[in-house]
Design a protein around this motif. Sequence first.
Motif, PDB file in Angstrom:
ATOM      1  N   PHE A  46      10.356  15.583  -3.308  1.00  0.00           N
ATOM      2  CA  PHE A  46      10.940  14.247  -3.304  1.00  0.00           C
ATOM      3  C   PHE A  46      11.198  13.746  -4.721  1.00  0.00           C
ATOM      4  CE2 PHE A  46      10.110   9.674  -3.726  1.00  0.00           C
ATOM      5  CZ  PHE A  46      11.173   9.171  -2.990  1.00  0.00           C
ATOM      6  N   VAL A  47      10.205  13.863  -5.583  1.00  0.00           N
ATOM      7  CA  VAL A  47      10.330  13.360  -6.948  1.00  0.00           C
ATOM      8  C   VAL A  47      11.363  14.162  -7.733  1.00  0.00           C
ATOM      9  CG1 VAL A  47       9.117  13.066  -9.137  1.00  0.00           C
ATOM     10  CG2 VAL A  47       8.017  12.374  -7.011  1.00  0.00           C
ATOM     11  N   GLU A  48      11.334  15.476  -7.611  1.00  0.00           N
ATOM     12  CA  GLU A  48      12.255  16.307  -8.393  1.00  0.00           C
ATOM     13  C   GLU A  48      13.708  16.108  -7.950  1.00  0.00           C
ATOM     14  OE1 GLU A  48      10.745  20.301  -8.262  1.00  0.00           O
ATOM     15  OE2 GLU A  48       9.247  19.885  -9.825  1.00  0.00           O
ATOM     16  N   ALA A  49      13.940  15.961  -6.652  1.00  0.00           N
ATOM     17  CA  ALA A  49      15.296  15.719  -6.170  1.00  0.00           C
ATOM     18  C   ALA A  49      15.794  14.344  -6.613  1.00  0.00           C
ATOM     19  CB  ALA A  49      15.340  15.834  -4.650  1.00  0.00           C
ATOM     20  N   SER A  50      14.910  13.357  -6.584  1.00  0.00           N
ATOM     21  CA  SER A  50      15.291  12.006  -7.009  1.00  0.00           C
ATOM     22  C   SER A  50      15.592  11.968  -8.507  1.00  0.00           C
ATOM     23  CB  SER A  50      14.168  11.016  -6.670  1.00  0.00           C
ATOM     24  OG  SER A  50      13.912  10.993  -5.282  1.00  0.00           O
ATOM     25  N   ALA A  51      14.777  12.674  -9.297  1.00  0.00           N
ATOM     26  CA  ALA A  51      15.023  12.736 -10.736  1.00  0.00           C
ATOM     27  C   ALA A  51      16.348  13.427 -11.029  1.00  0.00           C
ATOM     28  CB  ALA A  51      13.878  13.471 -11.432  1.00  0.00           C
TER      29      ALA A  51
ATOM     30  N   ILE B 252      -2.046  -2.118  -7.868  1.00  0.00           N
ATOM     31  CA  ILE B 252      -3.074  -1.084  -8.048  1.00  0.00           C
ATOM     32  C   ILE B 252      -4.394  -1.735  -8.477  1.00  0.00           C
ATOM     33  CG2 ILE B 252      -3.751   0.922  -9.427  1.00  0.00           C
ATOM     34  CD1 ILE B 252      -0.775   1.676  -9.534  1.00  0.00           C
ATOM     35  N   ALA B 253      -4.315  -2.681  -9.406  1.00  0.00           N
ATOM     36  CA  ALA B 253      -5.519  -3.371  -9.860  1.00  0.00           C
ATOM     37  C   ALA B 253      -6.188  -4.127  -8.722  1.00  0.00           C
ATOM     38  CB  ALA B 253      -5.174  -4.334 -10.993  1.00  0.00           C
ATOM     39  N   GLY B 254      -5.373  -4.537  -7.731  1.00  0.00           N
ATOM     40  CA  GLY B 254      -5.904  -5.256  -6.585  1.00  0.00           C
ATOM     41  C   GLY B 254      -6.530  -4.357  -5.529  1.00  0.00           C
ATOM     42  N   GLY B 255      -6.493  -3.039  -5.767  1.00  0.00           N
ATOM     43  CA  GLY B 255      -7.181  -2.134  -4.849  1.00  0.00           C
ATOM     44  C   GLY B 255      -6.314  -1.115  -4.148  1.00  0.00           C
ATOM     45  N   ASN B 256      -5.000  -1.171  -4.322  1.00  0.00           N
ATOM     46  CA  ASN B 256      -4.121  -0.194  -3.679  1.00  0.00           C
ATOM     47  C   ASN B 256      -4.034   1.077  -4.516  1.00  0.00           C
ATOM     48  OD1 ASN B 256      -3.180  -1.674  -1.307  1.00  0.00           O
ATOM     49  ND2 ASN B 256      -2.175  -3.032  -2.777  1.00  0.00           N
ATOM     50  N   ASP B 257      -4.276   2.215  -3.893  1.00  0.00           N
ATOM     51  CA  ASP B 257      -4.281   3.493  -4.608  1.00  0.00           C
ATOM     52  C   ASP B 257      -2.884   4.092  -4.571  1.00  0.00           C
ATOM     53  OD1 ASP B 257      -5.223   5.564  -6.084  1.00  0.00           O
ATOM     54  OD2 ASP B 257      -6.457   6.451  -4.506  1.00  0.00           O
ATOM     55  N   PHE B 258      -2.033   3.617  -5.490  1.00  0.00           N
ATOM     56  CA  PHE B 258      -0.642   4.036  -5.553  1.00  0.00           C
ATOM     57  C   PHE B 258      -0.405   4.953  -6.757  1.00  0.00           C
ATOM     58  CE2 PHE B 258       0.773  -0.267  -3.570  1.00  0.00           C
ATOM     59  CZ  PHE B 258       0.406   0.189  -2.311  1.00  0.00           C
ATOM     60  N   LEU B 259       0.639   5.755  -6.640  1.00  0.00           N
ATOM     61  CA  LEU B 259       1.101   6.589  -7.736  1.00  0.00           C
ATOM     62  C   LEU B 259       2.528   6.187  -8.107  1.00  0.00           C
ATOM     63  CD1 LEU B 259      -0.080  10.119  -6.536  1.00  0.00           C
ATOM     64  CD2 LEU B 259      -0.940   8.901  -8.544  1.00  0.00           C
ATOM     65  N   ALA B 260       2.807   6.085  -9.395  1.00  0.00           N
ATOM     66  CA  ALA B 260       4.157   5.821  -9.875  1.00  0.00           C
ATOM     67  C   ALA B 260       4.920   7.138  -9.836  1.00  0.00           C
ATOM     68  CB  ALA B 260       4.114   5.254 -11.295  1.00  0.00           C
ATOM     69  N   ALA B 261       5.779   7.299  -8.827  1.00  0.00           N
ATOM     70  CA  ALA B 261       6.420   8.589  -8.573  1.00  0.00           C
ATOM     71  C   ALA B 261       7.535   8.896  -9.572  1.00  0.00           C
ATOM     72  CB  ALA B 261       6.972   8.615  -7.144  1.00  0.00           C
ATOM     73  N   TYR B 262       8.466   7.976  -9.703  1.00  0.00           N
ATOM     74  CA  TYR B 262       9.538   8.149 -10.692  1.00  0.00           C
ATOM     75  C   TYR B 262      10.109   6.774 -11.021  1.00  0.00           C
ATOM     76  CZ  TYR B 262      13.305   7.600  -7.189  1.00  0.00           C
ATOM     77  OH  TYR B 262      14.164   7.104  -6.244  1.00  0.00           O
ATOM     78  N   PRO B 263      10.695   6.591 -12.205  1.00  0.00           N
ATOM     79  CA  PRO B 263      11.247   5.287 -12.569  1.00  0.00           C
ATOM     80  C   PRO B 263      12.484   4.975 -11.746  1.00  0.00           C
ATOM     81  CG  PRO B 263      11.707   6.889 -14.289  1.00  0.00           C
ATOM     82  CD  PRO B 263      10.800   7.567 -13.312  1.00  0.00           C
ATOM     83  N   SER B 264      12.444   3.886 -11.020  1.00  0.00           N
ATOM     84  CA  SER B 264      13.577   3.508 -10.174  1.00  0.00           C
ATOM     85  C   SER B 264      14.779   3.117 -11.013  1.00  0.00           C
ATOM     86  CB  SER B 264      13.186   2.362  -9.249  1.00  0.00           C
ATOM     87  OG  SER B 264      12.678   1.267 -10.000  1.00  0.00           O
ATOM     88  N   ASN B 265      14.533   2.458 -12.112  1.00  0.00           N
ATOM     89  CA  ASN B 265      15.562   2.023 -13.046  1.00  0.00           C
ATOM     90  C   ASN B 265      14.923   1.900 -14.423  1.00  0.00           C
ATOM     91  OD1 ASN B 265      16.352   0.656 -10.301  1.00  0.00           O
ATOM     92  ND2 ASN B 265      18.246   0.658 -11.492  1.00  0.00           N
TER      93      ASN B 265
END
Length: 325
Positions: free
Chosen positions: A236-241, A91-104
């Motif tokens: 997507f996020v709610e089902a994964s959570a 993200i700091a390098g310029g990619n506009d990403f969102l942290a959707a949910y903790p994978s682990n």
Amino acid sequence: MTISLRTLALTTALSLALASTAQADVTIRYLASHGGLSAHELAEELGYFQGTGITLDNVGYAGGGPESLMALAGGSVELGSAATAAVLNSIAGGNDFLAAYPSNGINDQVQSIFYVLEDSPVRSIEDIVGKTVAVNTLGAHLDYTVREALHQKRLAQDAANLVTVPGPQLEQVLRSGQVDVSAFGYWQTTFEGVARQNGGLRAVFDDTDVLGEIAGGFIVLRRDWADDHPAEARAFVEASARALDYARENPDETRAIFARVLEDRGENPQVAQFFKGYGVRQGGLAVERDLQFWIDVLEREGRLEHGKLKAADILFTPAKTVAAN
């Protein structure tokens, strides 16, 4: 595998609830990881995406988080998965990403463990200075855990020699003496379980000793994709959570699902018995410390401009995202 009537009812109710908010049919391409399933893959197996308009498409395997993020940035997948520090660097390098949910996450049950042979002279963090440590990839969780461990002991953060080794070969390179230490990541509990069962290894430290209980990595979405598909991103996020909670509450059933899917992929289904869980707090969603801890580390190291990133701006918030659209 037996799924209770209560679980089926909850699955149906969740699917209907998410279907009421979904607006379009979308395909989410992703890269899988050897030896395990991400929560969204588990959610698909449980039927949590039924009626949401979401189709998951596994387009291959990622060798590590940075590779996954590169694929996301390049548009060849719709989601990535990487350690928190790697996500922040991207993200700091310029990619506009969102942290959707903790994978682990890491806790006393699920953690990354640094192993040596039983007769190794390495018995503490201080002893890894000058030693060769096998990690899955550079610039991600295990890399930064070693750096932080050495920093906490007031040692040079680059005092250990890190080399990249794929998860299935971690045990082999350690037993053959090619490396002094093998780091089995929190997402590699299946490989760690096999190695431990084979005996002759000794744990030196784990990442919970260094970092405390914290999210280890994130499933990541591009912000523009989430903006274009707000209801689907939320579904997507709610089902994964929900799948993260399912795994905690139904460990045996989850291991059975892992074994079946791994066999279908041509992987070794026997490793599924060693799956310990995802290590994520109840509810499956992140808190700001999960990101802020690493933001502070990167700022301290001079790798990130002070104040450039804020955890609240990066964390995906389903309700806020849908309301804004």
